[in-house]
Design a protein around this motif. Structure first.
Motif, mmCIF file in Angstrom:
data_model
loop_
_atom_site.group_PDB
_atom_site.id
_atom_site.type_symbol
_atom_site.label_atom_id
_atom_site.label_comp_id
_atom_site.label_asym_id
_atom_site.label_seq_id
_atom_site.Cartn_x
_atom_site.Cartn_y
_atom_site.Cartn_z
ATOM 1 N N GLY A 310 92.067 75.735 24.853
ATOM 2 C CA GLY A 310 93.159 76.774 25.010
ATOM 3 C C GLY A 310 92.657 78.180 24.579
ATOM 4 O O GLY A 310 92.422 79.019 25.292
ATOM 5 N N LEU A 311 92.045 78.118 23.511
ATOM 6 C CA LEU A 311 91.600 79.232 22.851
ATOM 7 C C LEU A 311 90.006 79.852 23.485
ATOM 8 O O LEU A 311 90.201 81.034 23.765
ATOM 9 C CB LEU A 311 91.525 79.257 21.324
ATOM 10 C CG LEU A 311 92.667 78.819 20.400
ATOM 11 C CD1 LEU A 311 92.284 78.670 18.932
ATOM 12 C CD2 LEU A 311 93.859 80.060 20.572
ATOM 13 N N ALA A 312 89.491 78.892 23.731
ATOM 14 C CA ALA A 312 88.166 79.125 24.478
ATOM 15 C C ALA A 312 88.473 79.719 25.920
ATOM 16 O O ALA A 312 87.820 80.347 26.054
ATOM 17 C CB ALA A 312 87.259 77.772 24.484
ATOM 18 N N LEU A 313 89.467 79.154 26.671
ATOM 19 C CA LEU A 313 89.945 79.654 27.689
ATOM 20 C C LEU A 313 90.318 81.066 27.953
ATOM 21 O O LEU A 313 90.168 81.666 28.717
ATOM 22 C CB LEU A 313 90.912 78.700 28.423
ATOM 23 C CG LEU A 313 90.420 77.339 29.059
ATOM 24 C CD1 LEU A 313 91.471 76.484 29.434
ATOM 25 C CD2 LEU A 313 89.523 77.336 30.164
ATOM 26 N N VAL A 314 91.254 81.215 26.757
ATOM 27 C CA VAL A 314 91.895 82.758 26.653
ATOM 28 C C VAL A 314 90.665 83.877 26.499
ATOM 29 O O VAL A 314 90.588 84.704 27.118
ATOM 30 C CB VAL A 314 92.582 82.606 25.659
ATOM 31 C CG1 VAL A 314 93.068 84.089 25.147
ATOM 32 C CG2 VAL A 314 94.098 81.894 25.757
ATOM 33 N N ILE A 315 89.537 83.501 25.569
ATOM 34 C CA ILE A 315 88.658 84.340 25.353
ATOM 35 C C ILE A 315 87.521 84.416 26.565
ATOM 36 O O ILE A 315 87.140 85.571 27.142
ATOM 37 C CB ILE A 315 87.835 83.778 24.201
ATOM 38 C CG1 ILE A 315 88.751 84.026 22.836
ATOM 39 C CG2 ILE A 315 86.265 84.735 24.071
ATOM 40 C CD1 ILE A 315 87.888 83.649 21.792
ATOM 41 N N ALA A 316 87.485 83.372 27.309
ATOM 42 C CA ALA A 316 86.591 83.415 28.509
ATOM 43 C C ALA A 316 87.161 83.869 29.651
ATOM 44 O O ALA A 316 86.562 85.019 30.116
ATOM 45 C CB ALA A 316 86.262 81.840 28.957
#
Length: 384
Positions: A310-316
């Motif tokens: 989830g955090l990777a998707l937010v930053i991406a």
């Protein structure tokens, strides 16, 4: 024993943080000198935010991931209370027609930044508890959507359309990665796109941004001014740039040069090569976060896995949208570039997200070590 930290994730995040400080300093000197009489006004404040972010990241890295799981609902409730608070007169601070901030003295807290983090934590916990229901029944699928819908409504009221897109897009990605049925996912995707289009049509200024997006040069000195000036910055940069500090567009031509459009100034000063290197480092950071999530999933640490994804998707998503806006790939939308744009809340939350992923990586490695130790003991007993 394996090493205790993902060096590439740490390196890429620190690289972007200090490159961001350098570019904010360069992009803001003229406007800071004109507005405050001190060309390093924004640079000093950004440096303070950076130190605060690193300190907060160190503290968060000490917090067990179990704590986030146990408090996921309380964190979601906190996010809703903050999003409601910014809409209340006397609490929310209005800037450029949007009420998104709560003043805390040295830093203005942007509620949507915390909402991104807390929504990821809540949805991760929900997926762990109700994974079978989410995969097999509409009821389990619709409950988190209702939560996301209410959060999206509060964000639209600020208004903060960019944060709404980032949160909804990232949460849809998490639901997809959890293994939800394609029929339900496609239905949800089409409904979300239709709703986003309807929201865009509700306000004339949003519709104007969309029409300007298709031909910004037709409104070069009106609604397309910011985008055309950003495109000029890219054109000036060429292959190797004008040199650090030599941007022309930051001389009061490009509005918000040190915040939403800092990437355009980077491309002007460091050229195509500098822009591509920056994109590569962003890709490395996001890739390492996905690797950490995958490893956690392989070792049955599902909450760890979903949080990291989830955090990777937010930053991406936020990186893609910001750079897409800077380059004219997407309609103009006020959204900071993670780790680089000027802004205390964005910088602090970006550091927290990396710190959580580093903690997830550490706990996953610890579990692997325990497994290897047990296997070695069993092997010794068997050999005897």
């Amino acid at each position: 024993m394996t090493r205790r930290i993902d060096g590439w994730l740490l390196f890429s995040s620190l690289f972007l943080l200090f490159l961001g400080w350098l570019m904010v300093t360069s992009a803001s000197m003229e406007i800071a000198g004109s507005r405050y009489g001190n060309p390093f006004f924004f640079s000093i404040r950004h440096g303070i935010y950076l130190v605060m972010g690193l300190g907060l990241g160190l503290l968060v890295a000490l917090v067990p991931i179990r704590w986030w799981y146990d408090n996921s609902f309380a964190l979601l409730l906190t996010a809703f209370l903050l999003l409601i608070a910014v809409l209340l007169p006397g609490i929310g601070r209005e800037v450029n027609g949007s009420s998104r901030w709560i003043s805390l003295g040295i830093v203005n807290l942007q509620a949507s930044e915390l909402a991104k983090l807390f929504m990821v934590v809540y949805l991760s916990g929900y997926l762990v508890r109700r994974l079978d229901e989410v995969r097999e029944h509409w009821s389990g699928f619709m409950k988190p959507l209702a939560v996301m819908g209410f959060m999206g409504l509060l964000l639209i009221m600020e208004p903060d359309y960019g944060a709404t897109v980032v949160i909804l897009g990232s949460m849809l990605g998490m639901l997809f990665l959890s293994g939800v049925g394609m029929k339900r996912f496609i239905t949800l995707m089409l409904s979300t796109i239709a709703m986003a289009g309807f929201i865009a049509l509700l306000q004339p200024y949003r519709m104007k941004r969309l029409t300007t997006y298709f031909d910004p040069w037709a409104a070069q000195f009106d609604s397309g001014y910011q985008l055309t000036q950003a495109l000029i910055a890219f054109g000036r940069g060429g292959w190797d740039g004008l040199g650090l500090g030599n941007s022309v567009q930051k001389l009061f031509y490009l509005p918000e040069a040190h915040t939403d459009f800092v990437f355009a100034i980077l491309a002007e000063e460091l050229g195509l090569f500098g822009a591509l290197i920056t994109l590569f480092v962003y890709g490395l950071l996001i890739y390492r976060m996905f690797v950490i999530a995958r490893k956690a999933g392989e070792h049955k640490l599902l909450f760890h896995c979903y949080v990291a994804f989830g955090l990777a998707l937010v930053i991406a998503a936020q990186t893609f949208i910001n750079i897409g806006v800077n380059t004219g790939l997407l309609p103009t939308k006020g959204l900071t570039l993670p780790f680089m744009s000027y802004g205390g809340s964005s910088l602090l939350i970006s550091c927290v997200m990396v710190a959580i992923c580093l903690r997830i990586d550490q706990e996953t490695r610890h579990k692997v070590d325990l497994y290897e130790q047990k296997r070695a003991k069993y092997a010794q007993r068997y050999n005897r």
